[in-house]
Design an enzyme around this catalytic site. Structure first.
Site, PDB file in Angstrom:
ATOM      1  CE1 TYR A 183      43.203  44.769  42.292  1.00  0.00           C
ATOM      2  CE2 TYR A 183      43.060  44.333  44.634  1.00  0.00           C
ATOM      3  CZ  TYR A 183      43.807  44.658  43.509  1.00  0.00           C
ATOM      4  OH  TYR A 183      45.158  44.873  43.644  1.00  0.00           O
ATOM      5  CG  HIS A 238      45.390  49.891  40.904  1.00  0.00           C
ATOM      6  ND1 HIS A 238      44.224  49.203  41.020  1.00  0.00           N
ATOM      7  CD2 HIS A 238      46.367  48.949  41.036  1.00  0.00           C
ATOM      8  CE1 HIS A 238      44.483  47.917  41.204  1.00  0.00           C
ATOM      9  NE2 HIS A 238      45.774  47.743  41.215  1.00  0.00           N
TER      10      HIS A 238
HETATM   11  N1  NAP Z   1      48.946  47.187  42.989  1.00  0.00           N
HETATM   12  C1  NAP Z   1      48.882  46.291  42.027  1.00  0.00           C
HETATM   13  O1  NAP Z   1      49.012  46.602  40.827  1.00  0.00           O
HETATM   14  C2  NAP Z   1      48.672  44.847  42.408  1.00  0.00           C
HETATM   15  C3  NAP Z   1      48.884  43.835  41.454  1.00  0.00           C
HETATM   16  C4  NAP Z   1      48.711  42.507  41.846  1.00  0.00           C
HETATM   17  C5  NAP Z   1      48.317  42.221  43.161  1.00  0.00           C
HETATM   18  N2  NAP Z   1      48.076  43.232  44.058  1.00  0.00           N
HETATM   19  C6  NAP Z   1      47.616  42.935  45.451  1.00  0.00           C
HETATM   20  O2  NAP Z   1      48.495  41.992  46.030  1.00  0.00           O
HETATM   21  C7  NAP Z   1      47.753  40.858  46.484  1.00  0.00           C
HETATM   22  C8  NAP Z   1      48.619  39.613  46.395  1.00  0.00           C
HETATM   23  O3  NAP Z   1      49.088  39.398  45.108  1.00  0.00           O
HETATM   24  P1  NAP Z   1      48.520  38.232  44.168  1.00  0.00           P
HETATM   25  O4  NAP Z   1      47.141  37.887  44.592  1.00  0.00           O
HETATM   26  O5  NAP Z   1      48.782  38.677  42.777  1.00  0.00           O
HETATM   27  O6  NAP Z   1      49.544  37.031  44.421  1.00  0.00           O
HETATM   28  P2  NAP Z   1      50.004  36.167  45.684  1.00  0.00           P
HETATM   29  O7  NAP Z   1      49.274  36.548  46.906  1.00  0.00           O
HETATM   30  O8  NAP Z   1      51.486  36.195  45.696  1.00  0.00           O
HETATM   31  O9  NAP Z   1      49.589  34.694  45.205  1.00  0.00           O
HETATM   32  C9  NAP Z   1      48.276  34.261  45.224  1.00  0.00           C
HETATM   33  C10 NAP Z   1      48.289  32.777  44.826  1.00  0.00           C
HETATM   34  O10 NAP Z   1      49.159  32.051  45.688  1.00  0.00           O
HETATM   35  C11 NAP Z   1      48.482  30.964  46.293  1.00  0.00           C
HETATM   36  N3  NAP Z   1      48.905  30.925  47.696  1.00  0.00           N
HETATM   37  C12 NAP Z   1      48.902  31.942  48.599  1.00  0.00           C
HETATM   38  N4  NAP Z   1      49.387  31.531  49.782  1.00  0.00           N
HETATM   39  C13 NAP Z   1      49.698  30.221  49.634  1.00  0.00           C
HETATM   40  C14 NAP Z   1      50.244  29.233  50.509  1.00  0.00           C
HETATM   41  N5  NAP Z   1      50.559  29.525  51.782  1.00  0.00           N
HETATM   42  N6  NAP Z   1      50.422  27.972  50.022  1.00  0.00           N
HETATM   43  C15 NAP Z   1      50.118  27.659  48.743  1.00  0.00           C
HETATM   44  N7  NAP Z   1      49.601  28.557  47.856  1.00  0.00           N
HETATM   45  C16 NAP Z   1      49.395  29.833  48.312  1.00  0.00           C
HETATM   46  C17 NAP Z   1      47.006  31.257  46.164  1.00  0.00           C
HETATM   47  O11 NAP Z   1      46.305  30.058  45.951  1.00  0.00           O
HETATM   48  P3  NAP Z   1      45.276  29.467  47.070  1.00  0.00           P
HETATM   49  O12 NAP Z   1      44.057  30.322  46.986  1.00  0.00           O
HETATM   50  O13 NAP Z   1      45.059  28.059  46.587  1.00  0.00           O
HETATM   51  O14 NAP Z   1      45.966  29.520  48.381  1.00  0.00           O
HETATM   52  C18 NAP Z   1      46.943  32.130  44.914  1.00  0.00           C
HETATM   53  O15 NAP Z   1      46.796  31.327  43.771  1.00  0.00           O
HETATM   54  C19 NAP Z   1      46.522  40.860  45.561  1.00  0.00           C
HETATM   55  O16 NAP Z   1      45.484  40.057  46.061  1.00  0.00           O
HETATM   56  C20 NAP Z   1      46.216  42.325  45.516  1.00  0.00           C
HETATM   57  O17 NAP Z   1      45.539  42.751  46.682  1.00  0.00           O
HETATM   58  C21 NAP Z   1      48.282  44.529  43.698  1.00  0.00           C
END
Ligand code: NAP
Length: 276
Positions: free
Chosen positions: A56, A117
């Protein structure tokens, strides 16, 4: 906050993701103010589980997380930090180096949970676990886990790991049932492996799906909170949403308190069958 206990370890059902904190695949210091604000909000609101990775922002997410954690003065043992080793570092010496670099960037002397990962073709899982087991033995890592692992690799990991595989971090959300359909979720639930659902709210139709909006209205909460509650109501599932917006960060944290009925769960589980 509610907790799920796995191998005697209580983990909050909602943690905080750090993908895009500090940049995307490379550091982008222009995002530092927004990133630090998000981390500070999360710590103030009471998040204790933070998910990061050497990948990241090219390690910068770990630097900012370490900085925000120190600034908060919260005792290290009250936090639970997950980080991950990337596929280009899967040989023995590089696993050790990657972990040491993550510790240096975090400014911490151990990582609570260290994950592979994502798998890559031809990786030597035995060598990888030999290094990971050494990290546990040396006290640099407390628990081991994997991410994006399907059944065959998950079973092999259990064989090679000197400690129980604590979690498999996988994409799982209302519209994304890939790991339900391939049997991984059921296997984890039957074998004491925690499911950490990533990208829990990153889907286009979250604001408009009719079932979701109706259930949200009935509970007087947002569709985002219902999407998170649906995940963590399931056995052995926790999740790690990410947001830069402090109101969203609080909303996501409070989703742990939403109580869904068996009927809600069924309706929501089927709500995407027709729409996506
Ligand atoms: N292991 C892996 O391969 C892998 C892959 C992907 C992700 N991850 C981990 O999982 C975490 C979460 O996944 P992600 O970041 O892909 O997706 P996510 O958390 O499902 O979605 C993030 C998006 O949703 C919006 N959001 C979040 N809460 C909200 C709410 N209450 N209301 C409106 N919009 C909202 C955020 O915008 P705003 O900023 O405008 O709120 C952002 O654009 C990552 O940060 C990472 O740590 C791991």
């Amino acid at each position: 906050m509610k907790y799920k206990t796995i191998h005697n370890l209580p983990l909050p059902v909602i943690g905080f993701g750090t993908w895009r904190i500090g940049g995307e695949s490379t550091p982008d210091p222009r995002t530092d103010p927004a990133s630090m604000n998000a981390l500070r909000s999360a710590l103030e609101i009471g998040y204790t589980h933070f998910d990061t990775a050497e990948y990241y922002a090219g390690g910068h997410a770990e630097e900012l997380l370490g900085c925000a954690a120190r600034e908060s003065k919260i005792n290290r043992d009250k936090l639970f930090i997950t980080s991950k080793v990337s596929p280009e570092h899967f040989d023995h010496d590089n696993v050790i180096k990657s972990c040491e670099n993550s510790l240096r960037r975090l400014g911490m002397d151990y990582i609570d949970l260290y994950l592979i990962h994502w798998p890559h073709l031809g990786m030597d899982l035995e060598e990888l676990f030999c290094a990971l087991n050494k990290l546990v033995y040396d006290g640099k890592v407390r628990h081991l886990g994997v991410s994006n692992f399907k059944l065959k690799l998950l079973k092999q990991s259990q064989m090679y790991s000197g400690t129980p595989i604590l979690t498999n971090q996988i994409p799982y959300s209302l519209p994304n049932h890939t790991y339900l359909e391939n049997g991984v979720i059921e296997y984890c639930q039957q074998n004491d492996i925690l499911i950490t659902a990533y990208s829990p709210v990153k889907f286009r139709s979250i604001r408009v799906n009719k079932v979701l909006t109706e259930v949200a209205k009935a509970h007087a909460v947002t569709p985002f909170q219902i999407a998170l509650a649906w995940l963590v109501t399931q056995p052995q599932v926790i999740t790690i949403p990410m947001s830069f917006n402090s109101a969203h960060i609080k909303e996501n944290f409070d989703a742990a308190d939403v109580e869904l009925s068996a009927e809600d769960m069924l309706l929501l589980g089927n709500a995407w069958k027709k729409t996506e």
